[in-house]
Design a protein around this motif. Sequence first.
Motif, PDB file in Angstrom:
ATOM      1  N   LEU A  96       0.774  -1.257  -0.098  1.00  0.00           N
ATOM      2  CA  LEU A  96      -0.066   0.140   0.043  1.00  0.00           C
ATOM      3  C   LEU A  96       0.758   1.304   0.011  1.00  0.00           C
ATOM      4  O   LEU A  96       0.586   2.327  -0.335  1.00  0.00           O
ATOM      5  N   ASN A  97       2.167   1.079   0.275  1.00  0.00           N
ATOM      6  CA  ASN A  97       3.063   2.351   0.164  1.00  0.00           C
ATOM      7  C   ASN A  97       3.880   2.591  -1.016  1.00  0.00           C
ATOM      8  O   ASN A  97       4.351   3.663  -1.136  1.00  0.00           O
ATOM      9  N   GLU A  98       3.490   1.621  -1.918  1.00  0.00           N
ATOM     10  CA  GLU A  98       4.273   1.832  -3.203  1.00  0.00           C
ATOM     11  C   GLU A  98       3.780   3.221  -4.134  1.00  0.00           C
ATOM     12  O   GLU A  98       4.752   3.553  -4.582  1.00  0.00           O
ATOM     13  N   PRO A  99       2.489   3.345  -4.048  1.00  0.00           N
ATOM     14  CA  PRO A  99       2.099   4.772  -4.903  1.00  0.00           C
ATOM     15  C   PRO A  99       2.798   5.564  -4.095  1.00  0.00           C
ATOM     16  O   PRO A  99       3.433   6.618  -5.114  1.00  0.00           O
ATOM     17  N   ALA A 100       2.983   6.018  -2.981  1.00  0.00           N
ATOM     18  CA  ALA A 100       3.589   7.195  -2.713  1.00  0.00           C
ATOM     19  C   ALA A 100       5.203   7.265  -2.704  1.00  0.00           C
ATOM     20  O   ALA A 100       5.685   7.984  -2.957  1.00  0.00           O
ATOM     21  N   SER A 101       5.820   5.711  -2.987  1.00  0.00           N
ATOM     22  CA  SER A 101       7.032   5.514  -3.022  1.00  0.00           C
ATOM     23  C   SER A 101       7.336   5.937  -4.429  1.00  0.00           C
ATOM     24  O   SER A 101       8.421   6.641  -4.795  1.00  0.00           O
ATOM     25  N   ILE A 102       6.472   5.673  -5.440  1.00  0.00           N
ATOM     26  CA  ILE A 102       6.514   6.016  -6.824  1.00  0.00           C
ATOM     27  C   ILE A 102       6.596   7.730  -7.123  1.00  0.00           C
ATOM     28  O   ILE A 102       7.790   8.080  -7.697  1.00  0.00           O
ATOM     29  N   ILE A 103       5.722   8.364  -6.222  1.00  0.00           N
ATOM     30  CA  ILE A 103       5.879   9.730  -6.336  1.00  0.00           C
ATOM     31  C   ILE A 103       7.134  10.422  -5.757  1.00  0.00           C
ATOM     32  O   ILE A 103       7.686  11.459  -6.233  1.00  0.00           O
ATOM     33  N   ASN A 104       7.353  10.075  -4.516  1.00  0.00           N
ATOM     34  CA  ASN A 104       8.567  10.424  -3.762  1.00  0.00           C
ATOM     35  C   ASN A 104       9.771  10.041  -4.506  1.00  0.00           C
ATOM     36  O   ASN A 104      10.771  11.066  -4.636  1.00  0.00           O
ATOM     37  N   ASN A 105      10.128   8.948  -5.257  1.00  0.00           N
ATOM     38  CA  ASN A 105      11.121   8.921  -6.233  1.00  0.00           C
ATOM     39  C   ASN A 105      11.030   9.867  -7.274  1.00  0.00           C
ATOM     40  O   ASN A 105      12.161  10.181  -7.584  1.00  0.00           O
ATOM     41  N   LEU A 106      10.012  10.107  -7.910  1.00  0.00           N
ATOM     42  CA  LEU A 106       9.825  11.092  -8.889  1.00  0.00           C
ATOM     43  C   LEU A 106      10.196  12.416  -8.392  1.00  0.00           C
ATOM     44  O   LEU A 106      10.888  13.042  -9.376  1.00  0.00           O
ATOM     45  N   LEU A 107       9.886  12.821  -7.272  1.00  0.00           N
ATOM     46  CA  LEU A 107      10.136  14.146  -6.779  1.00  0.00           C
ATOM     47  C   LEU A 107      11.961  14.204  -6.725  1.00  0.00           C
ATOM     48  O   LEU A 107      12.284  15.360  -6.659  1.00  0.00           O
ATOM     49  N   GLN A 108      12.376  13.105  -6.555  1.00  0.00           N
ATOM     50  CA  GLN A 108      14.004  13.236  -6.174  1.00  0.00           C
ATOM     51  C   GLN A 108      14.513  13.110  -7.560  1.00  0.00           C
ATOM     52  O   GLN A 108      15.759  12.641  -7.707  1.00  0.00           O
ATOM     53  N   LEU A 109      13.838  12.917  -8.869  1.00  0.00           N
ATOM     54  CA  LEU A 109      14.265  12.515 -10.115  1.00  0.00           C
ATOM     55  C   LEU A 109      14.928  11.250 -10.116  1.00  0.00           C
ATOM     56  O   LEU A 109      15.965  10.953 -10.832  1.00  0.00           O
ATOM     57  N   LYS A 110      14.471  10.068  -9.376  1.00  0.00           N
ATOM     58  CA  LYS A 110      14.841   8.792  -9.268  1.00  0.00           C
ATOM     59  C   LYS A 110      14.154   8.078 -10.116  1.00  0.00           C
ATOM     60  O   LYS A 110      13.179   7.244  -9.822  1.00  0.00           O
ATOM     61  N   PHE A 111      14.180   8.276 -11.431  1.00  0.00           N
ATOM     62  CA  PHE A 111      13.243   7.533 -12.481  1.00  0.00           C
ATOM     63  C   PHE A 111      13.230   6.096 -12.726  1.00  0.00           C
ATOM     64  O   PHE A 111      12.576   5.254 -12.700  1.00  0.00           O
ATOM     65  N   LYS A 112      14.514   5.434 -12.454  1.00  0.00           N
ATOM     66  CA  LYS A 112      14.722   4.018 -12.412  1.00  0.00           C
ATOM     67  C   LYS A 112      14.147   3.514 -11.286  1.00  0.00           C
ATOM     68  O   LYS A 112      13.411   2.458 -11.285  1.00  0.00           O
ATOM     69  N   GLU A 113      14.346   4.039 -10.061  1.00  0.00           N
ATOM     70  CA  GLU A 113      13.664   3.650  -8.751  1.00  0.00           C
ATOM     71  C   GLU A 113      12.254   3.640  -8.860  1.00  0.00           C
ATOM     72  O   GLU A 113      11.432   2.737  -8.310  1.00  0.00           O
ATOM     73  N   ALA A 114      11.588   4.986  -9.420  1.00  0.00           N
ATOM     74  CA  ALA A 114      10.344   5.116  -9.590  1.00  0.00           C
ATOM     75  C   ALA A 114       9.765   3.949 -10.559  1.00  0.00           C
ATOM     76  O   ALA A 114       8.602   3.515 -10.295  1.00  0.00           O
ATOM     77  N   ALA A 115      10.389   3.534 -11.476  1.00  0.00           N
ATOM     78  CA  ALA A 115       9.953   2.561 -12.521  1.00  0.00           C
ATOM     79  C   ALA A 115       9.707   1.136 -11.711  1.00  0.00           C
ATOM     80  O   ALA A 115       8.737   0.388 -12.071  1.00  0.00           O
ATOM     81  N   LYS A 116      10.815   0.889 -10.927  1.00  0.00           N
ATOM     82  CA  LYS A 116      10.740  -0.406 -10.333  1.00  0.00           C
ATOM     83  C   LYS A 116       9.439  -0.463  -9.356  1.00  0.00           C
ATOM     84  O   LYS A 116       8.901  -1.431  -9.119  1.00  0.00           O
ATOM     85  N   SER A 117       9.342   0.852  -8.474  1.00  0.00           N
ATOM     86  CA  SER A 117       8.304   0.618  -7.620  1.00  0.00           C
ATOM     87  C   SER A 117       6.774   0.360  -8.498  1.00  0.00           C
ATOM     88  O   SER A 117       5.871  -0.154  -7.883  1.00  0.00           O
ATOM     89  N   THR A 118       6.883   1.153  -9.594  1.00  0.00           N
ATOM     90  CA  THR A 118       5.792   1.111 -10.215  1.00  0.00           C
ATOM     91  C   THR A 118       5.525  -0.541 -10.878  1.00  0.00           C
ATOM     92  O   THR A 118       4.239  -0.918 -10.943  1.00  0.00           O
ATOM     93  N   GLY A 119       6.619  -0.975 -11.148  1.00  0.00           N
ATOM     94  CA  GLY A 119       6.329  -2.511 -11.494  1.00  0.00           C
ATOM     95  C   GLY A 119       6.033  -3.336 -10.469  1.00  0.00           C
ATOM     96  O   GLY A 119       5.277  -4.160 -10.439  1.00  0.00           O
TER      97      GLY A 119
END
Length: 266
Positions: A96-119
């Motif tokens: 349930l925390n993954e959607p927040a993690s996706i946005i927080n990664n994007l806010l830090q420009l961590k696009f690779k980590e955001a993609a992993k969280s999305t997956g």
Amino acid sequence: MNTMMTFFIRLSLCVFLLSLSACSSTSAIEEEQVSGEKVTVSYDDSRDPLEVINRPLWTFTWDYVDKYLAKPASELYVTYTPPFVRTGLYNMALNLNEPASIINNLLQLKFKEAAKSTGRFTLNSTIGLLGFYDPASDFGWSGEQEEFGEVLGSYGVGNGPFLVIPGLGPSSVREEVGDYVDGLYWPMAVIDFWPNIARLSILALEKRAAVRDQEQILLESADPYEFIKNAYFQNMNYRLYDGNPPIIIDEDQEAEIDALLDEFDE
């Protein structure tokens, strides 16, 4: 609504602690009774301006809440819950925390980590039966999650004063603000009160079980409060830098060591 209630309760507590500190003339110096004599104790840690308030709150949390509630509940949960059920429930709570993690990664420009969280969220929420199973780990997609407090830290916002939340343990102003913002993301913002309590309970029980092996170190430390405070800030720094915190050299300490070595050389 439950997110707003939780926020205002914790915010009110933080404001109460700050007001007590402001009104108290002993925020930096306190007198304690030791063997019938008054001993002056100075609290001068810049990270912990509320130490005179935090210490008794920590004593209450560790000596009473943890001893009589958190620890026994965690031991019962670990002992009587089948391992695969424990793992599944924990996976669901984290999922349930993954959607927040996706946005927080994007806010830090961590696009690779955001993609992993999305997956992870997509795969685990579907094939993994709402996160009960973790098929995403088979693809090497890390389960590390980013919180909004880390986003603030990455943009230079400090931890703020150290806080001890009664019954919950160590925290900081930045972490409390970050937790509130994380609670505004979907699906956290639409989860009803009791399901959210169940989620938080599972996370708390697993967190308490995880520190069981380190409990003896805390008990044997000269000052458990100072130990837990330093461990808290080290953990925050470790998470902020994704496991690679910068090495900070204390020049004064280095000078003292060099001077001592020079004496031995002579």
